[in-house]
Design an enzyme around this catalytic site. Structure first.
Site, PDB file in Angstrom:
ATOM      1  N   HIS A  57     -11.568  37.189  42.373  1.00 25.66           N
ATOM      2  CA  HIS A  57     -11.358  35.735  42.500  1.00 25.66           C
ATOM      3  C   HIS A  57     -10.438  35.416  43.678  1.00 25.66           C
ATOM      4  CE1 HIS A  57     -11.193  31.635  40.572  1.00 25.66           C
ATOM      5  NE2 HIS A  57     -10.271  31.550  41.519  1.00 25.66           N
ATOM      6  N   HIS A  59      -9.930  32.662  47.437  1.00 25.17           N
ATOM      7  CA  HIS A  59     -10.325  31.473  48.217  1.00 25.17           C
ATOM      8  C   HIS A  59     -10.112  31.781  49.695  1.00 25.17           C
ATOM      9  CE1 HIS A  59     -10.697  28.674  44.775  1.00 25.17           C
ATOM     10  NE2 HIS A  59      -9.884  29.561  44.226  1.00 25.17           N
ATOM     11  N   GLN A 152     -14.859  21.940  44.656  1.00 28.90           N
ATOM     12  CA  GLN A 152     -13.414  21.792  44.410  1.00 28.90           C
ATOM     13  C   GLN A 152     -13.042  20.447  43.774  1.00 28.90           C
ATOM     14  OE1 GLN A 152     -10.107  23.780  45.589  1.00 28.90           O
ATOM     15  NE2 GLN A 152      -9.879  22.473  43.799  1.00 28.90           N
ATOM     16  N   HIS A 210     -14.161  27.921  37.721  1.00 22.96           N
ATOM     17  CA  HIS A 210     -12.748  27.655  37.469  1.00 22.96           C
ATOM     18  C   HIS A 210     -12.743  26.895  36.149  1.00 22.96           C
ATOM     19  CE1 HIS A 210     -12.133  28.675  41.623  1.00 22.96           C
ATOM     20  NE2 HIS A 210     -10.833  28.493  41.508  1.00 22.96           N
ATOM     21  N   GLU A 213      -8.154  25.486  33.961  1.00 26.94           N
ATOM     22  CA  GLU A 213      -6.923  25.865  34.674  1.00 26.94           C
ATOM     23  C   GLU A 213      -5.912  24.756  34.423  1.00 26.94           C
ATOM     24  OE1 GLU A 213      -7.232  26.540  38.870  1.00 26.94           O
ATOM     25  OE2 GLU A 213      -5.238  27.434  39.002  1.00 26.94           O
ATOM     26  N   ASP A 309      -6.619  35.215  43.946  1.00 28.93           N
ATOM     27  CA  ASP A 309      -6.791  33.759  44.000  1.00 28.93           C
ATOM     28  C   ASP A 309      -6.350  33.182  45.345  1.00 28.93           C
ATOM     29  OD1 ASP A 309      -7.543  31.254  43.135  1.00 28.93           O
ATOM     30  OD2 ASP A 309      -5.941  31.003  41.681  1.00 28.93           O
TER      31      ASP A 309
HETATM   32 FE   FE2 Z   1      -9.199  29.783  42.173  1.00 33.14          FE
END
Ligand code: FE2
Length: 424
Positions: A57, A59, A152, A210, A213, A309
Site C-alpha cells: 500500500h 501513494h 481520492q 481505502h 480510515e 502508505d
Molecule cells: Fe493510503
C-alpha cells in the site's frame, strides 16, 4: 553451469547454512552445502537471505512532495487530503515521474522490489495515471509496480470520477480502488463499494479500497466490502486497506465482522507509521492507537500485510522506503512481541504483502524468481531489531544494489580499540 550460487545463508524459515542456486533468473535448487559449478558465487556468511520486501500500500503520485505547497499543520488525514487538493493543479507529469523514479531508487536500495501504489484518478487530465504508467514501464526491469485506480475525493462525491476511473483502467491501471468513508453519507459509501466491486468483477480485476480510515466505530464499510466480495465471487481478490475504525469498534460487532472477512478471504493492509500518526487526532487522553486489529485478524486466518502508505508527502513527513521500519512500528503498535508474532510482522512486509498483490513465483523455493535481499542480520527478528543493513539486493539473479557491512570502531579508555556491531 549455474549463473549464481549463494552459500552459507540463513533463511527466514529458520534453516541455516543453506545454498541457493540460480539459473536463468530462477531458483533451481535450495539445499544444504550445495557444490556445483557456477559463474558467480557469494558467501552469505550466515546472514539472512530473504525474498525481497513488498509494499502492499503506497501513494507514489504524492511521494517526495513534502512541503509543496505547504506543510500539513494539523497532522490529520483530512488536512492531508485538502493539501493534496491544493497541490494537484500544480503538478506536472515530469515532476511526478522524477519524484517517483527517485523513490524507486530508494526502494531498490532497501530491497523493496514490489509496490502496489494507489494513483489518484480525481483529475480530468489523469496526469498522475499517465505519469505512473510511464514509471511502471521504466522500472519494470527491477520493480513490480502495480497501480490502483484511486478516487481520492470519492467516486460518487466527485463529478466525473467514475468515468475517470474507468478511463484509468482502460489505460492499463491494474486494480480498482475506492474510499467509501469519504463519500457524503454511509449509504453512499456502501453504494460506492457495491459499484466498484461490480466493476472489478466485470473486468476480472482485483479490488483494494481505502476502507474505514477513521476513528469512528460506526464506519463499517468493510462489512459491505466483505459482503460484495462474497456475492461477486471475488474471494482472495479483494483487500481492505487501513481498516482503522476496527480499532474503535465494539468487540461484539468485531467478533461477527472478522468471521465475515475470513469467509470472503479478504486481505487486510494496515499502515502502521501512518495509522499511529493520523488516527486519534481528535482524542484527548487516553489517545487511541488507531491501527486495525492485526493479531486478531491473523488469528482468524486472514492475510494481513503492512504498507508504508506515505513517504514525505501531505500526510507524512518521514519515511525512506524501509519496510523493516514499517514492520518495526507495526510490531510495537500491535504489541506483537512474542517470537512467533515478531516473525509474523516480518511476513507482513514480505510473503503476506506478496499475496495481497497476487505476485507469482515469489519466495525462496525451487521455481521461484531469483529475487532476494541479503540482510546484515541472522534471522527475521534480528532484522527487525536492527532495521538491518541491506548487503545485496538481487533481481532475477542479477545484482541491483549493494552496501558495505555496517560496523563501528570503538576507542574506549583502558580497552583495546575494536570493531563492533550490534549483533556481536
Ligand atoms: Fe493510503
Amino acid at each position: 553451469m549455474l549463473d549464481l550460487l549463494i552459500h552459507n545463508a540463513n533463511l527466514p524459515d529458520g534453516r541455516s547454512q543453506m545454498s541457493v542456486a540460480v539459473h536463468a533468473g530462477k531458483i533451481v535448487e535450495v539445499a544444504a552445502a550445495l557444490q556445483a559449478p557456477a559463474r558467480q558465487t557469494l558467501d552469505a556468511q550466515g546472514f539472512l537471505l530473504s525474498p525481497p520486501f513488498v509494499d502492499a500500500h503506497f501513494h507514489m503520485d504524492a511521494t517526495l512532495s513534502y512541503g509543496l505547497p505547504r506543510v500539513n499543520q494539523s497532522g490529520t488525514l483530512l488536512e492531508g487530503i485538502a493539501l493534496w487538493g491544493e497541490l494537484k493543479p500544480l503538478l506536472t507529469q515530469e515532476a511526478l515521474v522524477t519524484r517517483a523514479l527517485a523513490y524507486c531508487d530508494w526502494a531498490v536500495a532497501k530491497g523493496l522490489l514490489a509496490i502496489r501504489t494507489h494513483v489518484d484518478v480525481c483529475d480530468e487530465r489523469l496526469l498522475a495515471v499517465d505519469a505512473l504508467l510511464e514509471v511502471k514501464r521504466q522500472v519494470a526491469p527491477y520493480i513490480d509496480l502495480q497501480l490502483v485506480a484511486f478516487p481520492q475525493d470519492g467516486v460518487l462525491r466527485t463529478p466525473g470520477a467514475l468515468d475517470n476511473l474507468k478511463r484509468a483502467l482502460d489505460k492499463g491501471v491494474d486494480v480498482v480502488g475506492g474510499i467509501p468513508h469519504f463519500e457524503r453519507t454511509s449509504e453512499q459509501g456502501a453504494a460506492s463499494v457495491k459499484l466498484l466491486c461490480e466493476l472489478a468483477a466485470e473486468r476480472g480485476l482485483r479490488v483494494d479500497m481505502h476502507c474505514d480510515e477513521s476513528d469512528d466505530p460506526h464506519s463499517r464499510h468493510v462489512e459491505t466490502l466483505a459482503f460484495e466480495t462474497q456475492r461477486l465471487g471475488l474471494h482472495g481478490l479483494a483487500t481492505g486497506s487501513h481498516l482503522t475504525s476496527m480499532h474503535s469498534m465494539d468487540n461484539y460487532y468485531v467478533s461477527k465482522l472478522i468471521a465475515l472477512m475470513a469467509e470472503a478471504q479478504l486481505h487486510a493492509v494496515a499502515n502502521p507509521l501512518i495509522n499511529i500518526t493520523l488516527q486519534g487526532r481528535h482524542d484527548n487522553y487516553p489517545k487511541r492507537r488507531g491501527m486495525t486489529r492485526v493479531p486478531e485478524l491473523l488469528a482468524a486466518g486472514i492475510n494481513v500485510a503492512f504498507g508504508h502508505d506515505c513517504v514525505m508527502d501531505p500526510w507524512y513527513s518521514l519515511g525512506s522506503g524501509d519496510m523493516l521500519e514499517v514492520a518495526h512500528m507495526g510490531l510495537h503498535v500491535a504489541q506483537m512481541t512474542s517470537q512467533a508474532a515478531m516473525r509474523q510482522c516480518f511476513d507482513a512486509v514480505t510473503v503476506n504483502a506478496a499475496r495481497v498483490m497476487g505476485l507469482e513465483n515469489y519466495g525462496l523455493a525451487v521455481g521461484c524468481n531469483a529475487d532476494f535481499v541479503l540482510l546484515q542480520a541472522r534471522d527475521p527478528v534480528e532484522a527487525l531489531r536492527l532495521r538491518a543493513n541491506r548487503l545485496k539486493v538481487f533481481k532475477r539473479g542479477m545484482l541491483l544494489a549493494e552496501s558495505a557491512q555496517a560496523s563501528t570502531q570503538l576507542h574506549l579508555a583502558g580497552r583495546p580499540a575494536r570493531t563492533a556491531f550490534q549483533s556481536d
